[in-house]
Design a protein around this motif. Structure first.
Motif, PDB file in Angstrom:
ATOM      1  N   ARG A 172       0.833  -1.206   0.000  1.00  0.00           N
ATOM      2  CA  ARG A 172       0.000   0.000   0.000  1.00  0.00           C
ATOM      3  C   ARG A 172       0.868   1.257   0.000  1.00  0.00           C
ATOM      4  NH1 ARG A 172      -2.997   2.902   3.830  1.00  0.00           N
ATOM      5  NH2 ARG A 172      -5.215   3.207   3.345  1.00  0.00           N
ATOM      6  N   ALA A 173       1.954   1.230   0.736  1.00  0.00           N
ATOM      7  CA  ALA A 173       2.854   2.381   0.811  1.00  0.00           C
ATOM      8  C   ALA A 173       3.493   2.689  -0.535  1.00  0.00           C
ATOM      9  CB  ALA A 173       3.934   2.145   1.859  1.00  0.00           C
ATOM     10  N   ASP A 174       3.664   1.680  -1.403  1.00  0.00           N
ATOM     11  CA  ASP A 174       4.227   1.910  -2.729  1.00  0.00           C
ATOM     12  C   ASP A 174       3.284   2.768  -3.570  1.00  0.00           C
ATOM     13  OD1 ASP A 174       6.366   0.223  -2.043  1.00  0.00           O
ATOM     14  OD2 ASP A 174       5.300  -1.552  -2.751  1.00  0.00           O
ATOM     15  N   LEU A 175       1.998   2.456  -3.510  1.00  0.00           N
ATOM     16  CA  LEU A 175       1.013   3.274  -4.222  1.00  0.00           C
ATOM     17  C   LEU A 175       0.961   4.673  -3.637  1.00  0.00           C
ATOM     18  CD1 LEU A 175      -1.309   3.715  -6.208  1.00  0.00           C
ATOM     19  CD2 LEU A 175      -2.855   2.704  -4.505  1.00  0.00           C
ATOM     20  N   MET A 176       1.010   4.776  -2.307  1.00  0.00           N
ATOM     21  CA  MET A 176       0.958   6.088  -1.663  1.00  0.00           C
ATOM     22  C   MET A 176       2.080   6.984  -2.162  1.00  0.00           C
ATOM     23  SD  MET A 176      -0.644   8.058   0.504  1.00  0.00           S
ATOM     24  CE  MET A 176      -1.561   7.139   1.754  1.00  0.00           C
ATOM     25  N   ASP A 207     -12.599   6.141   8.388  1.00  0.00           N
ATOM     26  CA  ASP A 207     -12.720   4.714   8.083  1.00  0.00           C
ATOM     27  C   ASP A 207     -12.172   3.838   9.202  1.00  0.00           C
ATOM     28  OD1 ASP A 207     -13.964   4.688   5.692  1.00  0.00           O
ATOM     29  OD2 ASP A 207     -12.306   3.858   4.540  1.00  0.00           O
ATOM     30  N   TYR A 208     -11.332   4.421  10.054  1.00  0.00           N
ATOM     31  CA  TYR A 208     -10.681   3.636  11.098  1.00  0.00           C
ATOM     32  C   TYR A 208     -11.328   3.851  12.463  1.00  0.00           C
ATOM     33  CZ  TYR A 208      -7.493   3.944   7.175  1.00  0.00           C
ATOM     34  OH  TYR A 208      -6.970   3.927   5.904  1.00  0.00           O
ATOM     35  N   GLN A 216     -13.648  -4.922   8.476  1.00  0.00           N
ATOM     36  CA  GLN A 216     -13.574  -5.075   7.015  1.00  0.00           C
ATOM     37  C   GLN A 216     -12.130  -4.905   6.527  1.00  0.00           C
ATOM     38  OE1 GLN A 216     -16.597  -3.384   4.306  1.00  0.00           O
ATOM     39  NE2 GLN A 216     -17.596  -2.579   6.144  1.00  0.00           N
ATOM     40  N   TRP A 217     -11.426  -3.938   7.096  1.00  0.00           N
ATOM     41  CA  TRP A 217     -10.027  -3.750   6.703  1.00  0.00           C
ATOM     42  C   TRP A 217      -9.194  -4.976   7.076  1.00  0.00           C
ATOM     43  CZ3 TRP A 217      -9.040  -0.454   3.185  1.00  0.00           C
ATOM     44  CH2 TRP A 217      -9.696   0.782   3.120  1.00  0.00           C
ATOM     45  N   ARG A 218      -9.395  -5.456   8.273  1.00  0.00           N
ATOM     46  CA  ARG A 218      -8.619  -6.621   8.714  1.00  0.00           C
ATOM     47  C   ARG A 218      -8.913  -7.839   7.833  1.00  0.00           C
ATOM     48  NH1 ARG A 218     -10.231  -4.720  14.118  1.00  0.00           N
ATOM     49  NH2 ARG A 218      -8.444  -3.718  15.104  1.00  0.00           N
ATOM     50  N   ALA A 219     -10.157  -7.925   7.356  1.00  0.00           N
ATOM     51  CA  ALA A 219     -10.535  -9.075   6.534  1.00  0.00           C
ATOM     52  C   ALA A 219      -9.768  -9.129   5.216  1.00  0.00           C
ATOM     53  CB  ALA A 219     -12.042  -9.051   6.269  1.00  0.00           C
ATOM     54  N   ILE A 220      -9.280  -7.992   4.738  1.00  0.00           N
ATOM     55  CA  ILE A 220      -8.464  -7.988   3.515  1.00  0.00           C
ATOM     56  C   ILE A 220      -6.984  -7.759   3.858  1.00  0.00           C
ATOM     57  CG2 ILE A 220     -10.368  -7.318   2.005  1.00  0.00           C
ATOM     58  CD1 ILE A 220      -9.280  -4.452   2.039  1.00  0.00           C
ATOM     59  N   ARG A 221      -6.634  -8.054   5.111  1.00  0.00           N
ATOM     60  CA  ARG A 221      -5.257  -8.036   5.587  1.00  0.00           C
ATOM     61  C   ARG A 221      -4.618  -6.647   5.515  1.00  0.00           C
ATOM     62  NH1 ARG A 221      -2.774 -13.837   3.400  1.00  0.00           N
ATOM     63  NH2 ARG A 221      -4.388 -15.142   4.389  1.00  0.00           N
ATOM     64  N   ILE A 222      -5.429  -5.644   5.821  1.00  0.00           N
ATOM     65  CA  ILE A 222      -4.922  -4.283   6.005  1.00  0.00           C
ATOM     66  C   ILE A 222      -5.176  -3.902   7.455  1.00  0.00           C
ATOM     67  CG2 ILE A 222      -5.252  -1.843   5.434  1.00  0.00           C
ATOM     68  CD1 ILE A 222      -5.816  -2.688   2.568  1.00  0.00           C
ATOM     69  N   ALA A 226      -2.151   0.666  11.258  1.00  0.00           N
ATOM     70  CA  ALA A 226      -1.008   0.926  10.382  1.00  0.00           C
ATOM     71  C   ALA A 226      -1.429   1.770   9.184  1.00  0.00           C
ATOM     72  CB  ALA A 226      -0.400  -0.397   9.910  1.00  0.00           C
ATOM     73  N   ALA A 227      -2.641   1.507   8.672  1.00  0.00           N
ATOM     74  CA  ALA A 227      -3.135   2.280   7.531  1.00  0.00           C
ATOM     75  C   ALA A 227      -3.315   3.749   7.904  1.00  0.00           C
ATOM     76  CB  ALA A 227      -4.450   1.691   7.034  1.00  0.00           C
ATOM     77  N   LEU A 228      -3.811   4.020   9.109  1.00  0.00           N
ATOM     78  CA  LEU A 228      -3.963   5.404   9.547  1.00  0.00           C
ATOM     79  C   LEU A 228      -2.607   6.101   9.586  1.00  0.00           C
ATOM     80  CD1 LEU A 228      -5.620   7.758  10.649  1.00  0.00           C
ATOM     81  CD2 LEU A 228      -5.379   6.757  12.938  1.00  0.00           C
TER      82      LEU A 228
END
Length: 380
Positions: A172-176, A207-208, A216-222, A226-228
């Motif tokens: 995700r950080a690569d896209l960011m 969202d957090y 829902q985030w955890r279900a897709i392994r995010i 950490a995302a915040l």
């Protein structure tokens, strides 16, 4: 950094001729130049509305966009078919579910991030995001004007789909990094053009907050925590090194706004210390029009000297708020942020998607007048 006491988020209701011209252009019935002429006339009328009600900062109403986020998605290549990473359940102001397949869903199709598109190819920028908007405002606005853009964290949160995006951007950080680089260049270009106010919209920090969304985030392994942290760092990267002497840098934190519907609730407390203390903007525009946003206590984390714009006037319904109630709520917020660092605005735009919220042009005008009149009574 200016202190605009009477602010607004940016989007305004589109007049019918703008909606008709956008449809005609999409169908090939008019040229790009003919569309621009219709938009220009409508923006001049919108600027006159803002001048007449006494606003201190101007926008073009986002009339050149199909949605508030359109400047980014229209300026890059890299979106492919794919469902959003997490699902939103849209509700009307009274809490009832927005009708499936109804006007809210139709409106959301104007946003790639809601219309079955995610980022699945290396991003390639086709043009600048807002040059076609800022040039006209610079020529015609009667005072300082703002340019709005979707926050980098929004584009990543809604665009990164594991199993699709991760084939191109493994992390995700690569896209960011790519998104923030595009946004940083646009911010610098606007500063160089003399834009007085730049606003990054809808960083997906709320969202957090809700537990079901976090699951829902955890279900897709995010990991939502950490995302915040990644999101705040990415949005800060868009502003790094910007000379702030002549520009106000702001963010508007949203909870959903399409045809008067919303999708997120919960007070700011779980994210307040990280967001208010860590985001390097001058000004926070915060939604506080309903109990869904919780109380003002999280504002205690706003650093000294930063500005908070209280979104106390709803754009989701036409009924006017009580001026006395607005003043009492401003006084309540002033227990946590000094009054001199507060301002007032509607909670969100009037037309985050071009179909607009469920109120009239006259309702919109009265709402803006209420913001201006209340601000003058409070701050002079």
């Amino acid at each position: 950094m200016n202190m605009y006491r009477a602010d607004h988020v940016g989007s305004l209701l589109r007049p019918p001729e703008v909606l008709e011209a956008h449809a005609a252009r999409a169908e090939g019935r008019i040229s790009a130049d003919e569309l621009r002429e219709v938009e220009d006339r409508a923006i001049l009328a919108a600027l006159e509305l803002q001048r007449a009600v006494g606003l201190e900062i101007f926008s073009d109403g986002e009339y050149r966009r199909s949605s508030w986020a359109g400047d980014f998605s229209d300026s890059v290549e890299g979106y492919v078919a794919g469902e959003p990473p997490v699902a939103f359940h849209w509700k009307m102001p009274d809490g009832t579910p927005a009708e499936h397949g109804g006007p809210v869903l139709a409106a959301l199709r104007t946003m790639p991030q809601q219309a079955g598109q995610v980022i699945g190819q290396q991003l390639r920028q086709k043009r600048r995001l807002t040059a076609h908007e800022s040039a006209f405002l610079k020529q015609h606005a009667a005072g300082p004007y703002k340019i709005t853009m979707p926050a980098a964290s929004y584009n990543v949160a809604r665009g990164f789909k594991p199993g699709i995006t991760s084939l191109v951007y493994p992390m995700r950080a690569d896209l960011m990094r790519d998104v923030a680089s595009i946004m940083r260049a646009e911010v610098q270009a606007l500063v160089d053009e003399g834009v007085a106010y730049i606003q990054l919209d809808n960083p997906h920090y709320p969202d957090y907050i809700p537990q079901d969304r976090r699951e829902q985030w955890r279900a897709i392994r995010i990991d939502p925590d950490a995302a915040l942290r990644e999101d705040i760092a990415g949005d800060n990267a868009c502003l790094a090194g910007i000379d702030r002497q002549q520009v106000t840098l702001a963010t508007h934190i949203c909870r959903g706004n399409a045809r008067s519907a919303w999708h997120t609730q919960g007070g700011y407390e779980p994210i307040a210390e990280q967001v208010f203390g860590g985001l390097e903007v001058d000004r926070f525009l915060l939604e506080y029009d309903t109990e869904r946003a919780g109380g003002f206590e999280p504002l205690r984390f706003v650093p000294k000297g930063k500005q908070v714009v209280l979104g106390l006037v709803t754009t989701k319904q036409g009924a006017l708020e009580s001026p006395d109630l607005l003043r009492r709520r401003i006084d309540e917020a002033a227990k946590y942020v000094p009054l001199e660092n507060l301002a007032l605005s509607p909670q969100c735009g009037f037309a985050s998607v071009e179909q607009g919220n469920l109120l009239s042009w006259d309702d919109q005008r009265r709402k803006l007048e209420l913001v201006v009149e209340t601000a003058r009574k409070v701050w002079g």
